[in-house]
Design a protein around this motif. Sequence first.
Motif, PDB file in Angstrom:
ATOM      1  N   GLU A  33       0.828  -1.210   0.000  1.00 25.79           N
ATOM      2  CA  GLU A  33       0.000   0.000   0.000  1.00 25.79           C
ATOM      3  C   GLU A  33       0.860   1.257   0.000  1.00 25.79           C
ATOM      4  N   MET A  34       1.852   1.286   0.876  1.00 25.55           N
ATOM      5  CA  MET A  34       2.719   2.459   0.974  1.00 25.55           C
ATOM      6  C   MET A  34       3.509   2.675  -0.312  1.00 25.55           C
ATOM      7  N   ALA A  35       3.792   1.600  -1.036  1.00 22.90           N
ATOM      8  CA  ALA A  35       4.520   1.697  -2.304  1.00 22.90           C
ATOM      9  C   ALA A  35       3.579   1.996  -3.471  1.00 22.90           C
ATOM     10  N   GLY A  36       2.274   2.090  -3.210  1.00 23.88           N
ATOM     11  CA  GLY A  36       1.310   2.369  -4.264  1.00 23.88           C
ATOM     12  C   GLY A  36       1.008   1.172  -5.145  1.00 23.88           C
ATOM     13  N   LYS A  37       1.257  -0.040  -4.622  1.00 23.85           N
ATOM     14  CA  LYS A  37       1.073  -1.257  -5.402  1.00 23.85           C
ATOM     15  C   LYS A  37      -0.099  -2.107  -4.919  1.00 23.85           C
ATOM     16  N   PHE A  38      -0.945  -1.527  -4.097  1.00 23.57           N
ATOM     17  CA  PHE A  38      -2.098  -2.248  -3.553  1.00 23.57           C
ATOM     18  C   PHE A  38      -3.196  -1.223  -3.294  1.00 23.57           C
ATOM     19  N   PRO A  39      -4.468  -1.615  -3.415  1.00 27.87           N
ATOM     20  CA  PRO A  39      -5.558  -0.663  -3.161  1.00 27.87           C
ATOM     21  C   PRO A  39      -5.465  -0.032  -1.773  1.00 27.87           C
ATOM     22  N   LYS A  40      -5.852   1.228  -1.699  1.00 26.64           N
ATOM     23  CA  LYS A  40      -5.815   1.973  -0.437  1.00 26.64           C
ATOM     24  C   LYS A  40      -6.939   1.534   0.489  1.00 26.64           C
ATOM     25  N   ARG A  41      -6.629   1.534   1.752  1.00 26.55           N
ATOM     26  CA  ARG A  41      -7.616   1.190   2.781  1.00 26.55           C
ATOM     27  C   ARG A  41      -8.558   2.354   3.043  1.00 26.55           C
ATOM     28  N   LEU A  42      -9.702   2.035   3.603  1.00 24.97           N
ATOM     29  CA  LEU A  42     -10.664   3.033   4.063  1.00 24.97           C
ATOM     30  C   LEU A  42     -10.581   3.103   5.572  1.00 24.97           C
ATOM     31  N   ARG A  43     -10.499   4.285   6.117  1.00 25.10           N
ATOM     32  CA  ARG A  43     -10.522   4.434   7.571  1.00 25.10           C
ATOM     33  C   ARG A  43     -11.985   4.468   7.991  1.00 25.10           C
ATOM     34  N   LEU A  44     -12.403   3.456   8.743  1.00 27.74           N
ATOM     35  CA  LEU A  44     -13.788   3.329   9.168  1.00 27.74           C
ATOM     36  C   LEU A  44     -14.021   3.895  10.563  1.00 27.74           C
ATOM     37  N   GLY A  45     -12.977   4.006  11.334  1.00 27.93           N
ATOM     38  CA  GLY A  45     -13.055   4.529  12.687  1.00 27.93           C
ATOM     39  C   GLY A  45     -11.643   4.679  13.210  1.00 27.93           C
ATOM     40  N   PRO A  46     -11.479   5.067  14.461  1.00 26.68           N
ATOM     41  CA  PRO A  46     -10.147   5.289  14.997  1.00 26.68           C
ATOM     42  C   PRO A  46      -9.269   4.035  15.006  1.00 26.68           C
ATOM     43  N   ASN A  47      -9.873   2.860  15.124  1.00 22.63           N
ATOM     44  CA  ASN A  47      -9.100   1.621  15.187  1.00 22.63           C
ATOM     45  C   ASN A  47      -9.598   0.576  14.195  1.00 22.63           C
ATOM     46  N   ARG A  48     -10.208   1.027  13.108  1.00 23.27           N
ATOM     47  CA  ARG A  48     -10.794   0.072  12.163  1.00 23.27           C
ATOM     48  C   ARG A  48     -10.568   0.553  10.730  1.00 23.27           C
ATOM     49  N   VAL A  49     -10.097  -0.368   9.896  1.00 23.71           N
ATOM     50  CA  VAL A  49      -9.916  -0.070   8.478  1.00 23.71           C
ATOM     51  C   VAL A  49     -10.576  -1.179   7.660  1.00 23.71           C
ATOM     52  N   GLY A  50     -10.801  -0.894   6.390  1.00 25.04           N
ATOM     53  CA  GLY A  50     -11.367  -1.890   5.495  1.00 25.04           C
ATOM     54  C   GLY A  50     -10.972  -1.568   4.066  1.00 25.04           C
ATOM     55  N   TRP A  51     -11.224  -2.493   3.171  1.00 30.44           N
ATOM     56  CA  TRP A  51     -10.917  -2.331   1.752  1.00 30.44           C
ATOM     57  C   TRP A  51     -12.171  -2.645   0.963  1.00 30.44           C
ATOM     58  N   LEU A  52     -12.365  -1.963  -0.156  1.00 34.80           N
ATOM     59  CA  LEU A  52     -13.481  -2.275  -1.034  1.00 34.80           C
ATOM     60  C   LEU A  52     -13.194  -3.591  -1.751  1.00 34.80           C
ATOM     61  N   GLU A  53     -14.123  -4.512  -1.647  1.00 33.99           N
ATOM     62  CA  GLU A  53     -13.947  -5.831  -2.239  1.00 33.99           C
ATOM     63  C   GLU A  53     -13.659  -5.734  -3.739  1.00 33.99           C
ATOM     64  N   ARG A  54     -14.380  -4.861  -4.444  1.00 34.99           N
ATOM     65  CA  ARG A  54     -14.204  -4.735  -5.895  1.00 34.99           C
ATOM     66  C   ARG A  54     -12.770  -4.323  -6.236  1.00 34.99           C
ATOM     67  N   GLU A  55     -12.191  -3.405  -5.463  1.00 33.34           N
ATOM     68  CA  GLU A  55     -10.815  -2.970  -5.725  1.00 33.34           C
ATOM     69  C   GLU A  55      -9.825  -4.112  -5.503  1.00 33.34           C
ATOM     70  N   ILE A  56     -10.058  -4.929  -4.498  1.00 34.55           N
ATOM     71  CA  ILE A  56      -9.177  -6.072  -4.233  1.00 34.55           C
ATOM     72  C   ILE A  56      -9.307  -7.094  -5.361  1.00 34.55           C
ATOM     73  N   LEU A  57     -10.544  -7.375  -5.777  1.00 34.21           N
ATOM     74  CA  LEU A  57     -10.750  -8.333  -6.862  1.00 34.21           C
ATOM     75  C   LEU A  57     -10.147  -7.820  -8.176  1.00 34.21           C
ATOM     76  N   ASP A  58     -10.253  -6.510  -8.425  1.00 38.08           N
ATOM     77  CA  ASP A  58      -9.623  -5.922  -9.621  1.00 38.08           C
ATOM     78  C   ASP A  58      -8.110  -6.075  -9.556  1.00 38.08           C
TER      79      ASP A  58
END
Length: 67
Positions: A33-58
Amino acid sequence: MLFNHGEIVMRILSKRQVSDLVLYSPQHIARLEMAGKFPKRLRLGPNRVGWLEREILDWIEDKLATR
């Protein structure tokens, strides 16, 4: 859009789900992610992140196309 006629069309995946899907450790995912070679995470809360499934599948599809 998250729902279309009651059907889920966009899901947010947890760190564990992404790790299980791409077979990389969370640490390696963070490095990509930091190298720009993986989809960016979404910050969902102070201690929670997630990724869009479609971006991971792409991302996986791109990997398959270049092998």
